[in-house]
Design a protein around this motif. Structure first.
Motif, PDB file in Angstrom:
ATOM      1  N   ARG A  88       0.830  -1.203   0.000  1.00 32.52           N
ATOM      2  CA  ARG A  88       0.000   0.000   0.000  1.00 32.52           C
ATOM      3  C   ARG A  88       0.863   1.250   0.000  1.00 32.52           C
ATOM      4  O   ARG A  88       1.998   1.230   0.452  1.00 32.52           O
ATOM      5  CB  ARG A  88      -0.905   0.026   1.229  1.00 32.52           C
ATOM      6  N   GLY A 128      -3.642  -0.637   6.804  1.00 36.67           N
ATOM      7  CA  GLY A 128      -3.987  -0.808   5.398  1.00 36.67           C
ATOM      8  C   GLY A 128      -4.886   0.298   4.864  1.00 36.67           C
ATOM      9  O   GLY A 128      -5.764   0.067   4.035  1.00 36.67           O
ATOM     10  N   LYS A 147      -4.041   0.993  -2.521  1.00 36.49           N
ATOM     11  CA  LYS A 147      -3.289  -0.182  -2.960  1.00 36.49           C
ATOM     12  C   LYS A 147      -2.242   0.231  -3.972  1.00 36.49           C
ATOM     13  O   LYS A 147      -2.494   1.077  -4.825  1.00 36.49           O
ATOM     14  CB  LYS A 147      -4.252  -1.180  -3.616  1.00 36.49           C
TER      15      LYS A 147
END
Lengths: 202, 509
Positions: free
Chosen positions: B399, B481, B485
């Motif tokens: 990420r 997260g 991405k």
């Protein structure tokens, strides 16, 4: 350089050599040092014992070394001696009983190698420890009131060991009495006296 | 000549670029990319764990630093709580940032770099988790002991013996793991960063064990303990942190700008002269002290010899960077690491000069030395760690960083804070030294003159702490997260965007 064996050998050799040179050899040089015999039959330095040894631990655990040194530099290097902090350079002999030696690296406060000789007053040290600005206006040393016990004044008599404050610092509600740790710390400070001759030239 | 060439690729171009030691080839084959993904995956858990807990210690260490700094100008601040007195928070600050932040983050960087450069997966993940947990618990326990006062005042070695024993034990596993990665290297060539990392994993445990044997376990007599103390403390910087910092700089600068390091022979010379001379420099901390003069003179000579490795590294890095400085605009990694590498040159020159008696007479025992120490541990090493983590973490999680703005806040507040810290305390500390050497100036007058500089340190400390909070938030979001991405490498090369970059190259060029 692609052989890890020669890399390993070099890595180990460099650190081992400096350990021998900077740690082991000086150690061998200091091991045979003996205390000096003074004219009155006593010897110096004196190993810390009893309350002096306890005070030394208090000095350690309060982190005094982070602001105070215990080492006098030679007289042509800095002005330690002109300031009256000592009469001679500190020598390895002065620290043979010190585990660890509390040489220090910082002088946010003055050097203490001879504080016992420079300031022999017990009550001064207690007042200074309780709140440094009482004896040293403008000092940025932290107060160590936690080393003293507050006893409400009430009708009781003044305890003998209660601190004697100057008027403007007096606490009308409490007597402030040194704890054992405060007494031990002052015993240790008063023991710091390296003014004896070592029989060596400068 | 390019057989040492690391990896050309840009910070942006993703998990990017190949790591072809041995080939200046910029193209990365699909196989290379699969290899790198596998290696990164093997590092993911343990390295992130080391980074995250290190960041927590950075915050704790910053809080302790601020307390200590404030107490210097406002001694009544929290003065009735014994465990928060200056003499407690000062060593607690040093030990949390050295063994907590710098060592834990440094080890994370070390694992990843060694794995990438050896092109071998990191093994023993569970063992490394255990080591990470052990180190954190030992440091936490040691810090509580420090704050409650059951410690001996030996600078850099205040932790109780049991803490040291646990840290030492944990480090054995670090050493074994790192050597295991190195041993399985798939390339014949060993890159300069790997020498430094190889050295560091041997040097630290040797230093740590011997220093404890000589001081805490009574191996040395009297002032020999002081020489052991400074042999250790100086070497922790010199042959533990510095090798990791230089390994990272040698890796990331060429990697991000996409050209090989300037000279293989200079890096060889730099490594061995560092190993040879840094080791002997520590006794310059005891100039004027109760030691035979030969001992401090050795320290001075070794410090002067340090000009060789330092100039060597400076030339090598500068010649690599030259013509690529505009990339500092885009890459957070490069920005932090170049700041760190330049500070390394400055701090080393300064340190060598401070070992000369004529300079030391004034600088010793003053806050000038404190400024110098932070230039080394912070402006050099910590900045290099930040830069490394900005590169490594996205490759572990797949990420991007959640916010380019937070990265900018981080960089500018720590950069400005550090410069302010250094100039204020250096100036004030030098004056302190000069005034102390005027025997007619009363001591309390010197204290009064220092006050503005103490205040400037607190302000600088607040700035740096703001940066640390921004960094910790970023790392937290990374772990959760929350960033975008990462695009597949090929695609990203075309897109050249994502918060990992501070600006889009297209716009500015």
């Amino acid at each position: 350089m692609n052989r890890s064996i020669s890399l390993l050998a070099g890595v180990l050799f460099t650190v081992a050599a400096s350990f021998v040179g900077l740690v082991l050899i000086p150690d061998w040089q200091f091991v045979p040092l003996e205390p000096v015999q003074l004219d009155d039959g006593t010897t110096r330095p004196v190993p810390p014992e009893g309350s002096v040894a306890e005070g030394r631990l208090v000095y350690n655990e309060l982190g005094c070394i982070y602001c105070h040194t215990q080492q006098i530099r030679p007289d042509n290097f800095g002005t330690d001696q002109q300031r009256g902090w000592g009469t001679r350079q500190t020598e390895p002999l002065d620290h043979i009983y010190d585990e660890p030696p509390l040489l220090g690296t910082m002088r946010s406060g003055p050097d203490l190698a001879n504080i016992g000789a420079r300031q022999p007053s017990r009550s001064w040290h207690h007042l200074h420890m309780f709140n440094p600005v009482i004896t040293s206006p403008g000092s940025n040393m932290p107060p160590h009131r936690f080393l003293y016990e507050a006893i409400p004044r009430g009708d009781g008599e003044r305890p003998d060991e209660a601190l004697n404050f100057p008027e403007e610092f007096d606490d009308p509600h409490h007597w402030w009495v040194p704890t054992d740790r405060a007494e031990a710390l002052v015993d240790y400070l008063l023991s710091l006296d390296h003014t004896y001759p070592t029989g060596r030239g400068q | 000549m390019t057989d040492d060439s690391p990896p050309p690729t840009s910070d942006s171009s993703a998990s990017s670029a190949p790591m072809p030691e041995g080939s200046p080839d910029q193209e990365s084959s699909p196989r290379d990319m699969v290899d790198r993904a596998r290696i990164d995956a093997s590092c993911r858990g343990p390295v992130l764990f080391f980074f995250l807990t290190a960041a927590a210690w950075l915050l704790i260490g910053s809080a302790l630093a601020l307390l200590a700094s404030i107490k210097m100008h406002s001694p009544e601040f929290l003065s009735d709580t014994e465990w928060l007195t200056f003499g407690r928070v000062r060593p607690a600050h040093l030990n949390t940032v050295i063994y907590g932040w710098s060592s834990l983050a440094g080890m994370g960087v070390l694992f990843w770099l060694q794995a990438r450069l050896s092109r071998a997966e990191l093994r023993f993940q569970k063992l490394l988790y255990a080591v990470g947990i052990l180190w954190n618990l030992a440091i936490a326990g040691g810090t509580v002991v420090l704050l409650t006062g059951r410690y001996l005042s030996i600078e850099w070695l205040e932790f109780p013996v049991w803490t040291a024993a646990l840290l030492g034990l944990g480090f054995v596993a670090v050493m074994v793991t790192s050597l295991d990665t190195f041993r399985r290297r798939t390339h014949h060539h060993v890159y300069v960063s790997q020498w430094y990392l190889f050295g560091a994993v041997f040097w630290f445990p040797i230093l740590y064990v011997l220093a404890h044997a000589m001081i805490h376990l009574g191996g040395a007599t009297g002032v020999a303990q002081a020489t052991a103390n400074w042999w250790f403390a100086h070497n922790v910087l010199g042959i533990w942190f510095t090798p990791i910092g230089l390994a990272a700089a040698y890796y990331f600068i060429p990697k991000v700008i996409g050209r090989p390091i300037h000279s293989y022979y200079l890096s060889l010379l730099g490594f061995w002269t560092l190993a040879l001379f840094y080791n002997w420099a520590g006794t310059h901390h005891l100039i004027g002290g109760p030691l035979p003069v030969w001992l401090t003179t050795v320290g001075t000579v070794a410090s002067m010899m340090m000009f060789i490795p330092v100039i060597t590294v400076a030339i090598n890095h500068h010649m690599t960077m030259i013509g690529h400085f505009q990339k500092l605009k885009f890459s957070p990694t490069l920005r932090f690491i170049v700041f760190g590498a330049m500070s390394y040159t400055v701090v080393s020159f300064q340190g060598s000069l401070m070992s000369l008696r004529i300079v030391n007479e004034t600088s010793h025992f003053t806050h000038y030395t404190v400024a110098h120490a932070h230039l080394g541990m912070y402006a050099f090493f910590t900045m290099v760690l930040f830069g490394s983590i900005y590169y490594i973490a996205p490759r572990l999680t797949g990420r991007e960083w959640a916010s380019a703005r937070l990265i900018k806040i981080h960089f500018w507040s720590v950069a400005v804070g550090m410069i302010m810290y250094f100039t204020g305390l250096s100036w004030g500390g030098w004056r302190q030294g000069e005034q102390m050497n005027h025997d007619t100036m009363p001591f309390l007058d010197i204290v009064a003159e220092l006050m503005p500089y103490f205040w400037s340190r607190s302000v600088a400390g607040i700035l740096m702490t703001v940066g640390h909070i921004a960094f910790a938030i970023l790392l937290w979001k990374m772990w959760r997260g929350e960033g975008q991405k990462r695009l597949r490498a090929r695609k990203l090369e075309q897109q050249q965007e994502g918060p990992t970059l501070l600006a889009r190259p297209e716009e500015d060029s």
